[in-house]
Scaffold this active site. Structure first.
Site, PDB file in Angstrom:
ATOM      1  N   GLU A 194      28.233  83.572  66.445  1.00 22.03           N
ATOM      2  CA  GLU A 194      27.419  82.423  66.847  1.00 22.03           C
ATOM      3  C   GLU A 194      28.197  81.295  67.512  1.00 22.03           C
ATOM      4  OE1 GLU A 194      24.818  81.013  63.795  1.00 22.03           O
ATOM      5  OE2 GLU A 194      23.833  82.940  63.534  1.00 22.03           O
ATOM      6  N   GLU A 252      22.371  89.597  61.886  1.00 20.55           N
ATOM      7  CA  GLU A 252      21.928  88.730  60.785  1.00 20.55           C
ATOM      8  C   GLU A 252      20.414  88.549  60.887  1.00 20.55           C
ATOM      9  OE1 GLU A 252      23.790  84.870  60.240  1.00 20.55           O
ATOM     10  OE2 GLU A 252      25.773  85.716  60.585  1.00 20.55           O
TER      11      GLU A 252
END
Ligand code: FCB
Length: 484
Positions: A203, A391
């Site tokens: 991320e 995720e």
């Protein structure tokens, strides 16, 4: 189980009232399909089922075996930066308790495990002298996973930047991109025999925008627009250089990607113009990260929007940024509805009214259809051939019931809804090869501290006792059946 012929339902009441004999054979249309052991909503054979965690969120052992200081140690120990002043000093103590965690994975029937390596355990000062004890730890951990039949998926950077590098500018400094590639290459060289699936970073959109933009994450800076754009560039450059370094050092069979939280644009509703708008939005809204990594170009829209604040870059850097990868990880929690517009961009990301439902974390609005649309849109617009959902999961206000169990029925609802959409996407050909649930354990949720629980296993942070929640049974059942 018996299935009734729906056509009879209207007539039934009248027949019963009149006392007529019921034509049982006509009412019963067909026996229902047996459900045990099979499912209409199955995932393809070989689809990987995993859980995800990150070093600073679960390991603890902050000062052990030569680990250096990371920006999250500094940030979490700075008063006022995290909820309750919580730090990751102990977290889930997984540095010591990983055999127990792997036993939980086995119990779930997982075939893959996503974890991250703490850069300051390998290079305590970011560069220079490596720490053999760090390598040894991850080797033992990976061997234990392999012995349990669980494939390791390793992330090299899940936000714990060595403080020594932050002291020299962190991601504002291009030297950090190079240091990251050196660390990635070194680690891949040491562990390439036990780890075949590598992810460079987790991320970028979070650790840059939250760490250097809004300042709510480490290192807590609020940079100017230009400096922020440059830091974004250094992150994608670090990714690209690391892809090359891993390939050069990891040995045979290494596969490389990264895990990005793409802006998850979905059509406002299923209409051709909104679908087209969601695709445009996907490319444009992900311009600084996912798009440039897969195209080697910043979009015109992105550069125009930044104007004089655009990042400075060379053609050589752009080539490195787009170093070919083997798969793309997508972290997916929320959805952003988009509609077609007559504005210059041709789309509009729609606002959310305050009644929009969310889970225990305010930011975690519920948008299961993201798992239907995003893999399809990413594959189509950026030519991505292999995707993992690296995720997905949610926070709940979990309580331990009188019988000692945790009935997280809301998490089960969330997971069921998202996985139904993922199955729909995969069954229509989206190239998703696996799913990693965030998270195996309740853990240190960054600036939210221990207050936000994302685990399918409840952790009592006083005793470190682990209790599988209802959602863990839901997940184990889904894995065992191969579908919903
Ligand atoms: C993601 C992070 C992960 C975790 C989840 C809830 O953005 O990658 O570490 O905090 O959110």
């Amino acid at each position: 189980m018996i299935r009734f012929n729906r056509r009879y339902f209207g007539k039934l009441a009248a027949m019963l009232a009149a006392g007529s004999a019921l034509p049982v054979e006509e009412i019963i249309a067909e026996p229902a399909k047996a459900v045990a052991g099979g499912s209409d909503r199955s995932f393809p054979a070989g689809f990987l089922w995993g859980s995800a965690t990150a070093s600073y969120q679960v390991e603890g052992a902050a000062k052990e075996d030569g680990r250096g200081v990371s920006i999250w140690d500094t940030f979490s120990h700075t008063p006022g930066k995290t909820a309750n002043g919580d730090t990751g000093d102990v977290a889930d103590d997984s540095y010591h308790r990983f055999p127990e965690d792997i036993a939980l994975m086995k119990q779930l029937g997982l075939t893959a495990c996503r974890f991250s390596i703490a850069w300051p355990r390998i290079f305590p000062d970011g560069t220079g002298k490596p720490n053999q004890k760090g390598i040894d730890h991850y080797r033992i951990f990976c061997e234990a996973l392999l012995n349990a039949g669980v494939t390791p998926f390793c992330t090299l950077y899940h936000w714990d930047l060595p403080q020594a590098l932050e002291d020299k500018g962190g991601w504002q400094n291009k030297e950090t991109s190079k240091a990251f590639a050196e660390y990635a290459g070194y680690t891949a060289g040491k562990l390439g025999d036990v780890i075949k699936n590598w992810m460079t970073m987790n991320e970028m959109a979070s650790f840059i925008d939250l760490g250097y933009g809004s300042g709510v994450h480490a290192p807590g800076l609020k940079l100017s627009k230009q400096k922020l754009a440059q830091a974004k560039h250094h992150a994608v450059l670090g990714h690209g250089l690391a892809v090359q370094a891993i390939r050069a050092n990891a040995g045979k069979g290494a596969r490389v990607g990264c895990a990005e939280n793409a802006r998850t644009t979905i059509p406002a509703y299923n209409a051709p113009e909104h679908i087209a708008a969601a695709k445009k939005a996907f490319v444009e809204e992900n311009a600084p990260y996912l798009t440039v990594m897969h195209t080697g170009k910043y979009t015109e829209g992105y550069l125009e929007k930044l104007g004089a604040d655009a990042p400075v870059f060379t053609a050589e850097e752009m080539k490195a940024i787009a170093a070919p990868t083997d798969f793309q990880g997508i972290n997916c929690y929320t959805a952003e509805p988009v509609r077609a517009s007559t504005n210059a961009r041709g789309y509009e990301v729609m606002p959310r009214p305050s009644s929009y439902p969310h889970m225990a974390s305010q930011w975690l609005t519920i948008g299961p259809e993201a798992l239907y649309w995003v893999p399809k849109i990413a594959a189509e617009t950026l030519g991505i051939k292999e995707i993992y959902i690296t995720e997905n999961g949610c926070s709940s206000d979990d309580v331990v019931a009188a019988d000692g169990q945790v009935y997280d029925t809301d998490r089960v609802m969330y997971l069921n809804a998202y996985l139904t959409q993922l199955q729909r996407s995969v069954s229509e050909g989206a190239p998703v090869k696996g799913y990693f649930l965030w998270s195996l354990l309740d853990n240190y949720e960054w600036a939210d501290g221990y207050g936000k629980r994302f685990g399918i296993t409840y952790v009592d942070f006083n005793t470190q006792k682990r209790t599988p929640k209802l959602s863990s049974k839901f997940y184990a059942n889904l894995i065992a059946r191969g579908g919903l």
